[in-house]
Write a protein that holds these residues in place. Structure first.
Motif, mmCIF file in Angstrom:
data_model
loop_
_atom_site.group_PDB
_atom_site.id
_atom_site.type_symbol
_atom_site.label_atom_id
_atom_site.label_comp_id
_atom_site.label_asym_id
_atom_site.label_seq_id
_atom_site.Cartn_x
_atom_site.Cartn_y
_atom_site.Cartn_z
ATOM 1 N N LYS A 8 2.575 -4.537 5.661
ATOM 2 C CA LYS A 8 3.370 -3.907 4.598
ATOM 3 C C LYS A 8 2.837 -4.290 3.221
ATOM 4 O O LYS A 8 2.827 -3.473 2.303
ATOM 5 N N LYS A 9 2.396 -5.519 3.093
ATOM 6 C CA LYS A 9 1.868 -5.995 1.814
ATOM 7 C C LYS A 9 0.583 -5.258 1.434
ATOM 8 O O LYS A 9 0.323 -5.016 0.260
ATOM 9 N N HIS A 10 -0.211 -4.878 2.436
ATOM 10 C CA HIS A 10 -1.516 -4.264 2.181
ATOM 11 C C HIS A 10 -1.542 -2.764 2.471
ATOM 12 O O HIS A 10 -2.603 -2.204 2.762
ATOM 13 N N ILE A 11 -0.411 -2.086 2.368
ATOM 14 C CA ILE A 11 -0.344 -0.645 2.642
ATOM 15 C C ILE A 11 -1.302 0.163 1.754
ATOM 16 O O ILE A 11 -1.990 1.051 2.263
ATOM 17 N N PRO A 12 -1.428 -0.095 0.465
ATOM 18 C CA PRO A 12 -2.378 0.699 -0.327
ATOM 19 C C PRO A 12 -3.820 0.585 0.188
ATOM 20 O O PRO A 12 -4.553 1.573 0.228
ATOM 21 N N LEU A 13 -4.208 -0.595 0.622
ATOM 22 C CA LEU A 13 -5.543 -0.799 1.169
ATOM 23 C C LEU A 13 -5.712 -0.036 2.486
ATOM 24 O O LEU A 13 -6.750 0.585 2.731
ATOM 25 N N ILE A 14 -4.683 -0.060 3.317
ATOM 26 C CA ILE A 14 -4.717 0.659 4.596
ATOM 27 C C ILE A 14 -4.767 2.161 4.349
ATOM 28 O O ILE A 14 -5.526 2.881 5.013
ATOM 29 N N GLU A 15 -3.978 2.649 3.399
ATOM 30 C CA GLU A 15 -3.991 4.079 3.086
ATOM 31 C C GLU A 15 -5.376 4.523 2.633
ATOM 32 O O GLU A 15 -5.858 5.594 3.036
ATOM 33 N N ASP A 16 -6.028 3.717 1.822
ATOM 34 C CA ASP A 16 -7.375 4.050 1.360
ATOM 35 C C ASP A 16 -8.346 4.125 2.532
ATOM 36 O O ASP A 16 -9.136 5.067 2.637
ATOM 37 N N SER A 17 -8.278 3.162 3.412
ATOM 38 C CA SER A 17 -9.159 3.148 4.574
ATOM 39 C C SER A 17 -8.921 4.363 5.469
ATOM 40 O O SER A 17 -9.868 5.004 5.937
ATOM 41 N N LEU A 18 -7.647 4.703 5.698
ATOM 42 C CA LEU A 18 -7.322 5.850 6.551
ATOM 43 C C LEU A 18 -7.746 7.162 5.901
ATOM 44 O O LEU A 18 -8.310 8.039 6.573
ATOM 45 N N LEU A 19 -7.500 7.319 4.613
ATOM 46 C CA LEU A 19 -7.874 8.561 3.940
ATOM 47 C C LEU A 19 -9.387 8.753 3.932
ATOM 48 O O LEU A 19 -9.883 9.856 4.157
ATOM 49 N N THR A 20 -10.128 7.681 3.742
ATOM 50 C CA THR A 20 -11.585 7.752 3.790
ATOM 51 C C THR A 20 -12.048 8.171 5.185
ATOM 52 O O THR A 20 -12.938 9.018 5.327
ATOM 53 N N THR A 21 -11.431 7.605 6.198
ATOM 54 C CA THR A 21 -11.782 7.947 7.579
ATOM 55 C C THR A 21 -11.441 9.398 7.882
ATOM 56 O O THR A 21 -12.257 10.135 8.448
#
Length: 169
Positions: A106-119
């Motif tokens: 939950k703390k790193h959701i922006p980082l996860i969103e970036d990784s998923l959108l790039t993928t």
């Protein structure tokens, strides 16, 4: 003796106030809601299942418990195709184990969103048209998210990436 005459005056029926009809409708709605609530309470069982569920929900989490973190908004992006562009929307949930991992994700959701959108945006329309292609994209998304979180937290944290909604048009 004097005759007394009794005269009755008949008045025409007056109009009802404008507020009376909405008030009657509202009262009928409240009455209906009360009746439905009573019927539901009477028809439901004695509540022993509810108490058992409450006890199970209040037990502390162990590191082996699967928990899910939903991405706050769906991913929406364009993919080029052979003859036209496709609009794709993917809703994602992340499966983790334990409360500590859930808090870190939950703390790193922006980082996860970036990784998923790039993928997701790196895929192509032909790939996403087949079930195997979607599975491949899910696997690739999992590996990218785990790699990203490994670099930040020192642990991969994510067990699965789940597509809870997938629209391509």
């Amino acid at each position: 003796m004097a005759e007394e005459s009794l005269q009755l005056e008949v008045k025409p029926a007056g109009k009802r106030p404008k507020w009376m009809m909405p008030a009657l409708i509202a009262a009928a709605g409240v009455l209906l809601a009360v009746v439905v609530a009573i019927v539901v309470m009477v028809m439901s069982d004695d509540g022993s299942d509810g108490e058992r569920e409450q006890v199970e929900l209040n037990t502390p989490l162990t590191p082996g418990d699967a928990l899910y973190v939903g991405m706050p908004r769906p991913f929406l992006f364009n993919l080029p195709g052979d003859k036209r562009s496709y609009l794709v929307q993917i809703k994602v949930q992340i499966q983790v184990r334990g409360g500590a991992a859930q808090d870190l994700v939950k703390k790193h959701i922006p980082l996860i969103e970036d990784s998923l959108l790039t993928t997701f945006s790196g895929s192509n329309a032909q790939q996403l048209a087949s079930r195997e292609g979607k599975e491949e994209l899910r696997t690739q998304a999992l590996m990218n998210v785990q790699t990203t979180l490994q670099g930040v937290t020192g642990k991969p944290l994510v067990e699965r990436v789940l597509f809870t909604g997938f629209v391509m048009q």
